[in-house]
Design an enzyme around this catalytic site. Structure first.
Site, mmCIF file in Angstrom:
data_model
loop_
_atom_site.group_PDB
_atom_site.id
_atom_site.type_symbol
_atom_site.label_atom_id
_atom_site.label_comp_id
_atom_site.label_asym_id
_atom_site.label_seq_id
_atom_site.Cartn_x
_atom_site.Cartn_y
_atom_site.Cartn_z
ATOM 1 N N ARG A 51 -2.361 36.567 -67.028
ATOM 2 C CA ARG A 51 -3.677 36.708 -67.561
ATOM 3 C C ARG A 51 -4.729 36.899 -66.477
ATOM 4 O O ARG A 51 -5.811 37.415 -66.724
ATOM 5 C CB ARG A 51 -4.012 35.440 -68.361
ATOM 6 C CG ARG A 51 -3.229 35.412 -69.682
ATOM 7 C CD ARG A 51 -3.303 34.093 -70.363
ATOM 8 N NE ARG A 51 -2.305 33.192 -69.804
ATOM 9 C CZ ARG A 51 -2.213 31.921 -70.170
ATOM 10 N NH1 ARG A 51 -3.069 31.392 -71.011
ATOM 11 N NH2 ARG A 51 -1.264 31.158 -69.678
ATOM 12 N N GLU A 107 -3.546 43.172 -59.983
ATOM 13 C CA GLU A 107 -3.256 41.741 -59.850
ATOM 14 C C GLU A 107 -4.532 40.990 -59.478
ATOM 15 O O GLU A 107 -5.431 41.557 -58.851
ATOM 16 C CB GLU A 107 -2.236 41.528 -58.718
ATOM 17 C CG GLU A 107 -0.782 41.562 -59.147
ATOM 18 C CD GLU A 107 -0.301 40.233 -59.721
ATOM 19 O OE1 GLU A 107 -1.148 39.398 -60.141
ATOM 20 O OE2 GLU A 107 0.913 40.033 -59.755
ATOM 21 N N ASP A 108 -4.596 39.724 -59.836
ATOM 22 C CA ASP A 108 -5.705 38.892 -59.378
ATOM 23 C C ASP A 108 -5.511 38.503 -57.912
ATOM 24 O O ASP A 108 -6.405 38.625 -57.095
ATOM 25 C CB ASP A 108 -5.860 37.632 -60.254
ATOM 26 C CG ASP A 108 -4.551 36.882 -60.468
ATOM 27 O OD1 ASP A 108 -3.495 37.306 -59.942
ATOM 28 O OD2 ASP A 108 -4.574 35.859 -61.177
ATOM 29 N N ASP A 111 -0.035 36.178 -53.606
ATOM 30 C CA ASP A 111 0.020 34.915 -52.879
ATOM 31 C C ASP A 111 1.361 34.851 -52.129
ATOM 32 O O ASP A 111 1.486 35.399 -51.050
ATOM 33 C CB ASP A 111 -0.150 33.802 -53.922
ATOM 34 C CG ASP A 111 -0.222 32.408 -53.347
ATOM 35 O OD1 ASP A 111 -0.229 32.276 -52.114
ATOM 36 O OD2 ASP A 111 -0.271 31.451 -54.126
ATOM 37 N N GLY A 113 3.781 36.502 -52.992
ATOM 38 C CA GLY A 113 4.266 37.882 -53.095
ATOM 39 C C GLY A 113 5.428 38.019 -54.065
ATOM 40 O O GLY A 113 5.853 39.129 -54.385
ATOM 41 N N THR A 115 5.783 37.380 -57.333
ATOM 42 C CA THR A 115 5.497 38.013 -58.622
ATOM 43 C C THR A 115 5.481 39.526 -58.455
ATOM 44 O O THR A 115 6.193 40.246 -59.164
ATOM 45 C CB THR A 115 4.134 37.541 -59.171
ATOM 46 O OG1 THR A 115 4.141 36.115 -59.241
ATOM 47 C CG2 THR A 115 3.859 38.115 -60.549
ATOM 48 N N LYS A 139 -3.549 36.772 -50.238
ATOM 49 C CA LYS A 139 -3.383 35.496 -49.510
ATOM 50 C C LYS A 139 -2.159 35.612 -48.604
ATOM 51 O O LYS A 139 -1.097 35.076 -48.887
ATOM 52 C CB LYS A 139 -3.204 34.357 -50.517
ATOM 53 C CG LYS A 139 -3.517 32.983 -49.959
ATOM 54 C CD LYS A 139 -3.107 31.885 -50.918
ATOM 55 C CE LYS A 139 -4.137 31.595 -51.984
ATOM 56 N NZ LYS A 139 -3.708 30.456 -52.858
ATOM 57 N N ARG A 173 -11.587 30.697 -66.136
ATOM 58 C CA ARG A 173 -11.322 32.105 -65.831
ATOM 59 C C ARG A 173 -12.614 32.920 -65.977
ATOM 60 O O ARG A 173 -12.785 33.957 -65.355
ATOM 61 C CB ARG A 173 -10.272 32.675 -66.793
ATOM 62 C CG ARG A 173 -8.868 32.099 -66.623
ATOM 63 C CD ARG A 173 -7.896 32.858 -67.503
ATOM 64 N NE ARG A 173 -6.611 32.190 -67.678
ATOM 65 C CZ ARG A 173 -5.577 32.319 -66.861
ATOM 66 N NH1 ARG A 173 -5.670 33.070 -65.780
ATOM 67 N NH2 ARG A 173 -4.448 31.689 -67.092
#
Ligand code: IMP
Ligand code: MG
Length: 190
Positions: A51, A107-108, A111, A113, A115, A139, A173
């Site tokens: 999400r 992507e948001d 991090d 990596g 996902t 990140k 969010r």
């Protein structure tokens, strides 16, 4: 105890604002311009990873000036904690067929990596014409797999961040800026 989700609770858990709404907006405009240049003459299939990415994607697509189709995927890797499990589950797949299309995953944050790495592997088997990712945050300090992030807005500090799509226990969010929660608030997540 103050209820999470309330304005009062939000104010209590902000340690510091990391990215202001205005600097996010300016960055999104720049990303849109770059993507527009890179995909000139092409049509994009933008796939938002739900999400967290929905807020960023909504703003980003309005800054891209090539024809765009949109779709979404819902994947899960964190299962309500802030540590990654390393397992990526596809809960909702795309409706669109990505075969021979120019795909941009939104992507948001990348991090660990994991996902994106797993998502990319899955989508590559479907033979898109091209596959790139645009993440608001990168990140790098927390990387567990080597992934190339084609487009990103900001280098992220190695902190758990909340706002502009990123959640704290599914709340905040909708917060227009991105903040770092207090140590006490983070302890609640473990
Ligand atoms: P990765 O698999 O570790 O790269 O992380 C991917 C997903 O974890 C992101 O799309 C986010 O939904 C979530 N995530 C990672 N870091 C953060 C954070 O700092 N705040 C909120 N969500 C995060
Ligand atoms: Mg999340």
């Amino acid at each position: 105890m103050v209820d999470p989700g309330s304005q009062e609770h939000l104010e209590k858990i902000i340690d510091s604002v990391v990215f202001e709404a205005e600097e996010i907006h300016q960055k999104v405009v720049k990303l849109g311009e770059k993507i527009t240049r890179d995909y000139q003459g092409k049509e994009l299939l933008v796939i938002g990873v739900l999400r967290g990415a929905f807020m960023f994607m909504a703003d980003l697509v309005r800054q891209i000036e090539v024809p765009i189709c949109m779709d979404f995927m819902l994947v899960s890797s964190y299962e309500n904690s802030r540590e990654t499990s390393g397992i990526v589950r596809i809960i909702k797949d795309t409706k669109e067929n990505i075969y021979e299309r120019d795909v941009l995953i939104v992507e948001d944050i990348v991090d660990s990596g994991l996902t994106y790495h797993n998502l990319r592997k899955t989508l590559e088997t479907r033979d898109p014409a091209s596959l790139a990712v645009c993440s608001l945050l990168n990140k790098e300090a927390n990387r567990q797999v080597d992934v190339e992030v084609d487009y990103y807005g900001f280098d992220s500090p190695d902190d758990f961040l909340v706002g502009y799509g990123l959640d704290y226990k599914e709340y905040y969010r909708e917060c227009p800026f991105i903040f770092k929660p207090t140590v006490e608030a983070l302890r609640e997540l473990d």
